[in-house]
Design a protein around this motif. Structure first.
Motif, PDB file in Angstrom:
ATOM      1  N   ARG A  78      16.283 -29.154   9.585  1.00 51.31           N
ATOM      2  CA  ARG A  78      17.573 -29.532   8.940  1.00 51.31           C
ATOM      3  C   ARG A  78      18.565 -29.347   9.987  1.00 51.31           C
ATOM      4  O   ARG A  78      19.710 -29.742  10.181  1.00 51.31           O
ATOM      5  CB  ARG A  78      17.844 -28.618   7.779  1.00 51.31           C
ATOM      6  N   THR A  79      18.183 -28.214  10.952  1.00 48.08           N
ATOM      7  CA  THR A  79      19.325 -27.889  11.888  1.00 48.08           C
ATOM      8  C   THR A  79      19.566 -29.050  13.087  1.00 48.08           C
ATOM      9  O   THR A  79      20.379 -28.924  13.800  1.00 48.08           O
ATOM     10  CB  THR A  79      18.690 -26.540  12.834  1.00 48.08           C
ATOM     11  N   LYS A  80      18.576 -29.830  13.091  1.00 51.61           N
ATOM     12  CA  LYS A  80      18.470 -30.946  14.057  1.00 51.61           C
ATOM     13  C   LYS A  80      19.174 -32.107  13.293  1.00 51.61           C
ATOM     14  O   LYS A  80      19.190 -33.236  13.754  1.00 51.61           O
ATOM     15  CB  LYS A  80      17.161 -31.401  14.480  1.00 51.61           C
ATOM     16  N   ALA A  81      19.599 -32.249  12.172  1.00 50.66           N
ATOM     17  CA  ALA A  81      20.166 -33.413  11.408  1.00 50.66           C
ATOM     18  C   ALA A  81      21.534 -33.813  11.826  1.00 50.66           C
ATOM     19  O   ALA A  81      22.383 -33.041  12.527  1.00 50.66           O
ATOM     20  CB  ALA A  81      20.469 -33.077   9.974  1.00 50.66           C
ATOM     21  N   ASP A  82      21.680 -35.195  12.172  1.00 50.29           N
ATOM     22  CA  ASP A  82      22.918 -35.746  12.515  1.00 50.29           C
ATOM     23  C   ASP A  82      23.800 -36.259  11.183  1.00 50.29           C
ATOM     24  O   ASP A  82      23.183 -36.774  10.259  1.00 50.29           O
ATOM     25  CB  ASP A  82      22.624 -37.266  13.159  1.00 50.29           C
ATOM     26  N   GLY A  83      24.777 -35.933  11.487  1.00 49.88           N
ATOM     27  CA  GLY A  83      25.879 -36.288  10.129  1.00 49.88           C
ATOM     28  C   GLY A  83      25.903 -35.384   9.266  1.00 49.88           C
ATOM     29  O   GLY A  83      25.676 -34.329   9.437  1.00 49.88           O
ATOM     30  N   ILE A  84      26.274 -36.033   8.144  1.00 48.08           N
ATOM     31  CA  ILE A  84      26.601 -35.106   6.933  1.00 48.08           C
ATOM     32  C   ILE A  84      25.244 -34.762   6.075  1.00 48.08           C
ATOM     33  O   ILE A  84      24.347 -35.743   6.134  1.00 48.08           O
ATOM     34  CB  ILE A  84      27.537 -35.927   5.921  1.00 48.08           C
ATOM     35  N   ILE A  85      25.117 -33.707   5.758  1.00 53.67           N
ATOM     36  CA  ILE A  85      23.918 -33.501   4.737  1.00 53.67           C
ATOM     37  C   ILE A  85      24.308 -33.891   3.432  1.00 53.67           C
ATOM     38  O   ILE A  85      25.299 -32.985   2.771  1.00 53.67           O
ATOM     39  CB  ILE A  85      23.628 -31.885   5.100  1.00 53.67           C
ATOM     40  N   LEU A  86      23.614 -34.749   2.758  1.00 55.10           N
ATOM     41  CA  LEU A  86      24.083 -35.034   1.359  1.00 55.10           C
ATOM     42  C   LEU A  86      23.353 -34.441   0.385  1.00 55.10           C
ATOM     43  O   LEU A  86      22.121 -33.916   0.783  1.00 55.10           O
ATOM     44  CB  LEU A  86      23.581 -36.462   1.255  1.00 55.10           C
ATOM     45  N   SER A  87      23.979 -34.083  -0.626  1.00 60.16           N
ATOM     46  CA  SER A  87      23.543 -33.495  -1.733  1.00 60.16           C
ATOM     47  C   SER A  87      23.891 -34.243  -2.994  1.00 60.16           C
ATOM     48  O   SER A  87      25.153 -34.608  -2.966  1.00 60.16           O
ATOM     49  CB  SER A  87      23.942 -31.931  -1.856  1.00 60.16           C
ATOM     50  N   LYS A  88      23.051 -33.968  -3.944  1.00 60.26           N
ATOM     51  CA  LYS A  88      23.311 -34.907  -5.141  1.00 60.26           C
ATOM     52  C   LYS A  88      22.186 -34.472  -6.371  1.00 60.26           C
ATOM     53  O   LYS A  88      21.303 -33.485  -6.110  1.00 60.26           O
ATOM     54  CB  LYS A  88      22.912 -36.523  -5.110  1.00 60.26           C
ATOM     55  N   THR A  89      22.628 -34.636  -7.548  1.00 60.91           N
ATOM     56  CA  THR A  89      21.572 -34.589  -8.606  1.00 60.91           C
ATOM     57  C   THR A  89      21.238 -35.920  -9.109  1.00 60.91           C
ATOM     58  O   THR A  89      22.153 -37.020  -9.115  1.00 60.91           O
ATOM     59  CB  THR A  89      22.368 -33.985  -9.821  1.00 60.91           C
ATOM     60  N   ARG A  90      19.999 -36.085  -9.235  1.00 59.12           N
ATOM     61  CA  ARG A  90      19.182 -37.496  -9.567  1.00 59.12           C
ATOM     62  C   ARG A  90      18.654 -37.024 -11.114  1.00 59.12           C
ATOM     63  O   ARG A  90      17.794 -36.152 -11.413  1.00 59.12           O
ATOM     64  CB  ARG A  90      18.161 -37.775  -8.850  1.00 59.12           C
ATOM     65  N   TYR A  91      19.270 -37.999 -11.965  1.00 58.42           N
ATOM     66  CA  TYR A  91      18.934 -37.962 -13.265  1.00 58.42           C
ATOM     67  C   TYR A  91      17.967 -39.082 -13.566  1.00 58.42           C
ATOM     68  O   TYR A  91      18.131 -40.215 -12.961  1.00 58.42           O
ATOM     69  CB  TYR A  91      20.141 -38.150 -14.352  1.00 58.42           C
ATOM     70  N   LEU A  92      17.115 -39.013 -14.372  1.00 57.97           N
ATOM     71  CA  LEU A  92      15.743 -39.971 -14.600  1.00 57.97           C
ATOM     72  C   LEU A  92      16.038 -40.689 -15.964  1.00 57.97           C
ATOM     73  O   LEU A  92      15.648 -39.786 -17.043  1.00 57.97           O
ATOM     74  CB  LEU A  92      14.513 -39.190 -14.317  1.00 57.97           C
ATOM     75  N   LEU A  93      16.613 -41.706 -16.139  1.00 58.66           N
ATOM     76  CA  LEU A  93      16.768 -42.455 -17.482  1.00 58.66           C
ATOM     77  C   LEU A  93      15.548 -43.501 -17.558  1.00 58.66           C
ATOM     78  O   LEU A  93      15.563 -44.387 -16.900  1.00 58.66           O
ATOM     79  CB  LEU A  93      18.026 -42.875 -17.722  1.00 58.66           C
TER      80      LEU A  93
ATOM     81  N   TYR B  74      25.925 -48.710   1.173  1.00 56.87           N
ATOM     82  CA  TYR B  74      25.570 -47.804   0.120  1.00 56.87           C
ATOM     83  C   TYR B  74      24.124 -47.127   0.479  1.00 56.87           C
ATOM     84  O   TYR B  74      23.612 -46.384  -0.320  1.00 56.87           O
ATOM     85  CB  TYR B  74      25.527 -48.268  -1.299  1.00 56.87           C
ATOM     86  N   HIS B  75      23.478 -47.506   1.565  1.00 61.44           N
ATOM     87  CA  HIS B  75      22.348 -46.676   2.240  1.00 61.44           C
ATOM     88  C   HIS B  75      22.721 -45.174   2.321  1.00 61.44           C
ATOM     89  O   HIS B  75      23.821 -44.920   2.968  1.00 61.44           O
ATOM     90  CB  HIS B  75      21.860 -47.583   3.363  1.00 61.44           C
ATOM     91  N   ASN B  76      21.937 -44.376   1.995  1.00 61.38           N
ATOM     92  CA  ASN B  76      22.312 -42.793   2.141  1.00 61.38           C
ATOM     93  C   ASN B  76      22.405 -42.557   3.452  1.00 61.38           C
ATOM     94  O   ASN B  76      22.994 -41.844   3.956  1.00 61.38           O
ATOM     95  CB  ASN B  76      20.909 -42.027   1.297  1.00 61.38           C
ATOM     96  N   SER B  77      21.546 -43.439   4.335  1.00 60.30           N
ATOM     97  CA  SER B  77      21.501 -43.048   5.936  1.00 60.30           C
ATOM     98  C   SER B  77      22.889 -43.371   6.306  1.00 60.30           C
ATOM     99  O   SER B  77      23.637 -42.523   7.539  1.00 60.30           O
ATOM    100  CB  SER B  77      20.452 -43.809   6.669  1.00 60.30           C
ATOM    101  N   VAL B  78      23.758 -44.332   5.984  1.00 55.93           N
ATOM    102  CA  VAL B  78      24.997 -44.847   6.262  1.00 55.93           C
ATOM    103  C   VAL B  78      25.983 -43.828   5.755  1.00 55.93           C
ATOM    104  O   VAL B  78      26.887 -43.348   6.412  1.00 55.93           O
ATOM    105  CB  VAL B  78      25.243 -46.368   5.702  1.00 55.93           C
ATOM    106  N   LEU B  79      25.744 -43.535   4.456  1.00 57.71           N
ATOM    107  CA  LEU B  79      26.652 -42.253   3.928  1.00 57.71           C
ATOM    108  C   LEU B  79      26.651 -41.241   4.796  1.00 57.71           C
ATOM    109  O   LEU B  79      27.915 -40.394   4.882  1.00 57.71           O
ATOM    110  CB  LEU B  79      26.382 -42.100   2.564  1.00 57.71           C
ATOM    111  N   SER B  80      25.424 -40.818   5.154  1.00 59.04           N
ATOM    112  CA  SER B  80      25.410 -39.500   6.093  1.00 59.04           C
ATOM    113  C   SER B  80      26.372 -39.671   7.291  1.00 59.04           C
ATOM    114  O   SER B  80      26.619 -38.509   8.027  1.00 59.04           O
ATOM    115  CB  SER B  80      23.981 -39.043   6.397  1.00 59.04           C
ATOM    116  N   ARG B  81      26.575 -40.905   7.770  1.00 60.45           N
ATOM    117  CA  ARG B  81      27.504 -40.956   8.931  1.00 60.45           C
ATOM    118  C   ARG B  81      28.980 -40.819   8.497  1.00 60.45           C
ATOM    119  O   ARG B  81      29.837 -41.003   9.390  1.00 60.45           O
ATOM    120  CB  ARG B  81      27.241 -42.215   9.614  1.00 60.45           C
TER     121      ARG B  81
END
Length: 149
Positions: free
Chosen positions: A72-87, A139-146
């Protein structure tokens, strides 16, 4: 092989809290290829994702909490956090509805995974789904992290 469709959501279901959920934190070590680390509740993973949009290779490897925290200390960009609901959906399918925290608060994405490309192509989303963004890299999370939504 991961086969999934992704949709923007403009209004959350009213009974969302009644469904199972997971707290997710994820960070990216590389985006070409995608190498991601994820904490999902108390489980930790390293994921490799190949190229592609609706279909792409995906490999998940378990991590220890210590290894996750080190990476985690080596991550590039924003560390994303979210709640995932399973429907649940008919035919054994599941909506994975991600409700993002800051800096993407108000972004809601739904993903549905399929067994085959044919199943994915014939999927008719529920009426409350918004635009299909399956083929949008925005809307790829990898792009959002940037920070590039």
């Amino acid at each position: 092989m991961e086969i999934e469709r992704k949709y923007l959501i403009h209004e959350l279901p009213k009974d969302l809290e009644a469904f199972p959920s997971r707290k997710i934190e994820q960070a990216y070590l590389c985006i070409a290829p995608v190498v991601r680390i994820r904490r999902q509740d108390n489980d930790y993973y390293l994921t490799y994702k190949g190229k592609g949009m609706m279909m792409r290779e995906e490999y998940n490897l378990p991590l220890t909490r210590e290894a996750y925290e080190h990476l985690r200390t080596k991550a590039d960009g924003i560390i994303l956090s979210k709640t995932r609901y399973l429907l649940p959906l008919p035919k054994g399918l599941t909506i994975e509805l991600d409700v993002f925290n800051a800096p993407y608060e108000g972004l809601w994405l739904a993903e549905v995974e399929f067994s085959t490309e044919e199943e994915a192509n014939s999927f008719v989303p529920p009426q409350w789904f918004g635009e299909d963004v399956t083929f949008s890299t925005a809307y790829h999370n990898s792009v959002l992290s940037r920070g590039k939504k």
